[in-house]
Write a protein that holds these residues in place. Structure first.
Motif, PDB file in Angstrom:
ATOM      1  N   LYS A 154     -17.895  -4.117   8.088  1.00 20.82           N
ATOM      2  CA  LYS A 154     -18.315  -3.620   6.777  1.00 20.82           C
ATOM      3  C   LYS A 154     -17.356  -2.603   6.189  1.00 20.82           C
ATOM      4  CE  LYS A 154     -21.284   0.067   8.634  1.00 20.82           C
ATOM      5  NZ  LYS A 154     -20.441   1.169   8.147  1.00 20.82           N
ATOM      6  N   ASP A 155     -16.504  -2.012   7.028  1.00 16.94           N
ATOM      7  CA  ASP A 155     -15.587  -0.976   6.552  1.00 16.94           C
ATOM      8  C   ASP A 155     -14.219  -1.518   6.135  1.00 16.94           C
ATOM      9  OD1 ASP A 155     -17.252   1.277   6.853  1.00 16.94           O
ATOM     10  OD2 ASP A 155     -16.878   1.304   9.009  1.00 16.94           O
ATOM     11  N   VAL A 156     -13.911  -2.756   6.475  1.00 19.56           N
ATOM     12  CA  VAL A 156     -12.564  -3.282   6.225  1.00 19.56           C
ATOM     13  C   VAL A 156     -12.235  -3.304   4.734  1.00 19.56           C
ATOM     14  CG1 VAL A 156     -11.041  -5.276   6.424  1.00 19.56           C
ATOM     15  CG2 VAL A 156     -12.511  -4.630   8.357  1.00 19.56           C
ATOM     16  N   ILE A 157     -13.057  -3.958   3.934  1.00 17.50           N
ATOM     17  CA  ILE A 157     -12.768  -4.066   2.495  1.00 17.50           C
ATOM     18  C   ILE A 157     -12.765  -2.702   1.815  1.00 17.50           C
ATOM     19  CG2 ILE A 157     -13.505  -5.068   0.296  1.00 17.50           C
ATOM     20  CD1 ILE A 157     -12.276  -7.067   2.279  1.00 17.50           C
ATOM     21  N   PRO A 158     -13.754  -1.822   2.067  1.00 14.69           N
ATOM     22  CA  PRO A 158     -13.688  -0.482   1.456  1.00 14.69           C
ATOM     23  C   PRO A 158     -12.421   0.286   1.835  1.00 14.69           C
ATOM     24  CG  PRO A 158     -15.900  -0.909   2.254  1.00 14.69           C
ATOM     25  CD  PRO A 158     -15.040  -2.031   2.751  1.00 14.69           C
ATOM     26  N   TYR A 159     -11.980   0.168   3.084  1.00 16.95           N
ATOM     27  CA  TYR A 159     -10.724   0.800   3.498  1.00 16.95           C
ATOM     28  C   TYR A 159      -9.569   0.242   2.673  1.00 16.95           C
ATOM     29  CZ  TYR A 159     -11.644   3.737   7.630  1.00 16.95           C
ATOM     30  OH  TYR A 159     -12.024   4.751   8.486  1.00 16.95           O
ATOM     31  N   TRP A 160      -9.499  -1.069   2.547  1.00 15.09           N
ATOM     32  CA  TRP A 160      -8.418  -1.698   1.780  1.00 15.09           C
ATOM     33  C   TRP A 160      -8.414  -1.216   0.329  1.00 15.09           C
ATOM     34  CZ3 TRP A 160      -8.528  -7.625   3.349  1.00 15.09           C
ATOM     35  CH2 TRP A 160      -8.058  -7.734   4.671  1.00 15.09           C
ATOM     36  N   ILE A 161      -9.598  -1.195  -0.278  1.00 11.15           N
ATOM     37  CA  ILE A 161      -9.698  -0.758  -1.673  1.00 11.15           C
ATOM     38  C   ILE A 161      -9.231   0.692  -1.808  1.00 11.15           C
ATOM     39  CG2 ILE A 161     -11.310  -0.240  -3.549  1.00 11.15           C
ATOM     40  CD1 ILE A 161     -12.994  -2.635  -2.574  1.00 11.15           C
ATOM     41  N   ALA A 162      -9.679   1.548  -0.899  1.00 14.12           N
ATOM     42  CA  ALA A 162      -9.286   2.957  -0.950  1.00 14.12           C
ATOM     43  C   ALA A 162      -7.779   3.121  -0.806  1.00 14.12           C
ATOM     44  CB  ALA A 162     -10.008   3.737   0.158  1.00 14.12           C
ATOM     45  N   GLN A 163      -7.174   2.369   0.104  1.00 10.74           N
ATOM     46  CA  GLN A 163      -5.726   2.457   0.332  1.00 10.74           C
ATOM     47  C   GLN A 163      -4.939   1.990  -0.894  1.00 10.74           C
ATOM     48  OE1 GLN A 163      -5.865  -0.014   3.760  1.00 10.74           O
ATOM     49  NE2 GLN A 163      -6.620   1.619   5.083  1.00 10.74           N
ATOM     50  N   ILE A 164      -5.380   0.903  -1.503  1.00 12.15           N
ATOM     51  CA  ILE A 164      -4.684   0.392  -2.692  1.00 12.15           C
ATOM     52  C   ILE A 164      -4.816   1.369  -3.853  1.00 12.15           C
ATOM     53  CG2 ILE A 164      -4.676  -1.449  -4.428  1.00 12.15           C
ATOM     54  CD1 ILE A 164      -5.492  -3.373  -2.124  1.00 12.15           C
ATOM     55  N   ILE A 165      -6.010   1.950  -4.009  1.00 13.27           N
ATOM     56  CA  ILE A 165      -6.206   2.953  -5.064  1.00 13.27           C
ATOM     57  C   ILE A 165      -5.277   4.150  -4.838  1.00 13.27           C
ATOM     58  CG2 ILE A 165      -7.819   4.673  -5.978  1.00 13.27           C
ATOM     59  CD1 ILE A 165     -10.055   2.605  -5.573  1.00 13.27           C
ATOM     60  N   GLY A 166      -5.196   4.618  -3.613  1.00 12.23           N
ATOM     61  CA  GLY A 166      -4.321   5.746  -3.306  1.00 12.23           C
ATOM     62  C   GLY A 166      -2.871   5.447  -3.634  1.00 12.23           C
ATOM     63  N   ALA A 167      -2.424   4.232  -3.304  1.00 13.60           N
ATOM     64  CA  ALA A 167      -1.035   3.837  -3.577  1.00 13.60           C
ATOM     65  C   ALA A 167      -0.771   3.741  -5.077  1.00 13.60           C
ATOM     66  CB  ALA A 167      -0.738   2.503  -2.898  1.00 13.60           C
ATOM     67  N   ILE A 168      -1.725   3.201  -5.819  1.00 12.42           N
ATOM     68  CA  ILE A 168      -1.555   3.068  -7.267  1.00 12.42           C
ATOM     69  C   ILE A 168      -1.508   4.442  -7.934  1.00 12.42           C
ATOM     70  CG2 ILE A 168      -2.657   2.272  -9.401  1.00 12.42           C
ATOM     71  CD1 ILE A 168      -3.676  -0.155  -7.823  1.00 12.42           C
ATOM     72  N   ILE A 169      -2.376   5.351  -7.495  1.00 15.89           N
ATOM     73  CA  ILE A 169      -2.362   6.712  -8.053  1.00 15.89           C
ATOM     74  C   ILE A 169      -1.027   7.391  -7.755  1.00 15.89           C
ATOM     75  CG2 ILE A 169      -3.401   9.008  -7.929  1.00 15.89           C
ATOM     76  CD1 ILE A 169      -6.068   7.656  -7.326  1.00 15.89           C
ATOM     77  N   ALA A 170      -0.490   7.171  -6.547  1.00 16.98           N
ATOM     78  CA  ALA A 170       0.801   7.756  -6.190  1.00 16.98           C
ATOM     79  C   ALA A 170       1.912   7.247  -7.105  1.00 16.98           C
ATOM     80  CB  ALA A 170       1.138   7.433  -4.738  1.00 16.98           C
ATOM     81  N   SER A 171       1.911   5.931  -7.349  1.00 17.13           N
ATOM     82  CA  SER A 171       2.936   5.348  -8.221  1.00 17.13           C
ATOM     83  C   SER A 171       2.747   5.789  -9.665  1.00 17.13           C
ATOM     84  CB  SER A 171       2.895   3.818  -8.118  1.00 17.13           C
ATOM     85  OG  SER A 171       3.274   3.398  -6.826  1.00 17.13           O
ATOM     86  N   LEU A 172       1.501   5.942 -10.086  1.00 16.60           N
ATOM     87  CA  LEU A 172       1.228   6.436 -11.436  1.00 16.60           C
ATOM     88  C   LEU A 172       1.755   7.856 -11.592  1.00 16.60           C
ATOM     89  CD1 LEU A 172      -0.119   6.317 -14.228  1.00 16.60           C
ATOM     90  CD2 LEU A 172      -2.263   7.023 -13.124  1.00 16.60           C
ATOM     91  N   ALA A 173       1.496   8.697 -10.599  1.00 19.41           N
ATOM     92  CA  ALA A 173       1.979  10.082 -10.651  1.00 19.41           C
ATOM     93  C   ALA A 173       3.498  10.124 -10.720  1.00 19.41           C
ATOM     94  CB  ALA A 173       1.476  10.859  -9.432  1.00 19.41           C
ATOM     95  N   LEU A 174       4.157   9.286  -9.929  1.00 17.51           N
ATOM     96  CA  LEU A 174       5.620   9.253  -9.937  1.00 17.51           C
ATOM     97  C   LEU A 174       6.130   8.738 -11.273  1.00 17.51           C
ATOM     98  CD1 LEU A 174       8.137   9.745  -8.255  1.00 17.51           C
ATOM     99  CD2 LEU A 174       7.942   7.413  -7.370  1.00 17.51           C
ATOM    100  N   TRP A 175       5.451   7.756 -11.835  1.00 13.34           N
ATOM    101  CA  TRP A 175       5.832   7.205 -13.147  1.00 13.34           C
ATOM    102  C   TRP A 175       5.747   8.283 -14.220  1.00 13.34           C
ATOM    103  CZ3 TRP A 175       2.816   6.545 -17.641  1.00 13.34           C
ATOM    104  CH2 TRP A 175       3.426   5.802 -18.643  1.00 13.34           C
ATOM    105  N   ILE A 176       4.680   9.071 -14.203  1.00 16.91           N
ATOM    106  CA  ILE A 176       4.515  10.148 -15.181  1.00 16.91           C
ATOM    107  C   ILE A 176       5.632  11.181 -15.027  1.00 16.91           C
ATOM    108  CG2 ILE A 176       3.047  12.084 -15.881  1.00 16.91           C
ATOM    109  CD1 ILE A 176       0.619  10.341 -15.085  1.00 16.91           C
ATOM    110  N   ILE A 177       5.953  11.517 -13.788  1.00 17.57           N
ATOM    111  CA  ILE A 177       6.995  12.513 -13.530  1.00 17.57           C
ATOM    112  C   ILE A 177       8.358  12.045 -14.042  1.00 17.57           C
ATOM    113  CG2 ILE A 177       8.336  13.648 -11.706  1.00 17.57           C
ATOM    114  CD1 ILE A 177       5.679  13.759 -10.096  1.00 17.57           C
TER     115      ILE A 177
END
Length: 225
Positions: free
Chosen positions: A78-101
């Protein structure tokens, strides 16, 4: 929920520190860091995240790691998909922050965002695929080994981070080194073009490598009695 939020934060730290080393301090950057510096940045980013949020979520930070941990019998389905979603969200936010910078760079930003890919004039798809599969298998095997109940160590985060750095030293010239689908998805969304068209490989190959590592760990071939 705290577990999943920890994965968002941890993956953000890994991807932001790692890809920023490519974008602002990489081969043509101000330092420049070069292959070894970039590899160390990813390794240090992972070490920082592992010790910061490891006690909360285990600091997977990587869908391939989560899959390997699940197949090794150490994570509920039950934790696999939520983990995946959380990891992808974290990566996208990181790239968004770098894009803004880098959008505020004088004269505009003309480089990429640390996306993975292979030069088709130098490397075939099969070479890139095998590199990512073997690299991820190696990485996840080390993780499952040093975190096994009979082989756990307080230095697990350091060992895992140095392993990631070493894999980068070997693989950067071929694929830029992913071994992590989330790490590839974030930058590819902001880079576009070839990064998006080649993205499938950096999802499929690491997941296969992580799955094999999980199956091997489940068999306990390398665990002491």
């Amino acid at each position: 929920m705290k577990t999943y939020l920890a994965e968002v934060l941890g993956t953000f730290l890994l991807v932001f520190i790692g890809t920023a080393s490519v974008v602002t301090g990489g081969f043509g950057g101000a330092l420049p860091l070069g292959q070894e510096g970039i590899g160390l940045a990813f390794g240090i980013g992972l070490i920082a995240a592992a010790y910061a949020i490891g006690p909360i979520s285990g600091a997977h930070l990587n869908p391939a790691v989560t899959l390997g941990v699940f197949l090794a019998g150490r994570l509920a389905a039950k934790d696999v998909i939520p983990y995946w979603i959380a990891q992808i969200i974290g990566a996208i936010i990181a790239s968004l922050a770098l894009w803004i910078i880098v959008s505020g760079q004088t004269g505009g930003h003309t480089g990429g965002f640390g996306a993975n890919g292979w030069d088709e004039t130098k490397w075939g798809m099969s070479s890139a695929f095998l590199w990512e599969l073997i690299g991820t298998f190696t990485f996840v095997t080390v993780i499952l080994g040093v975190t096994a109940e009979k082989h756990s160590t307080a230095f697990a985060g350091l060992i895992i981070g140095l392993t990631l750095a070493g894999i980068h030293f070997a693989m950067i010239p071929v694929t830029g080194t992913s071994v992590n689908p989330a790490r590839s998805i974030g930058p590819a969304l902001f880079t576009g073009g070839a990064a998006l068209s080649q993205l499938w490989l950096f999802i499929v190959a690491p997941l296969i490598g992580g799955a094999i590592a999980g199956v091997v760990a489940k068999a306990r071939i390398f665990e002491k009695d």
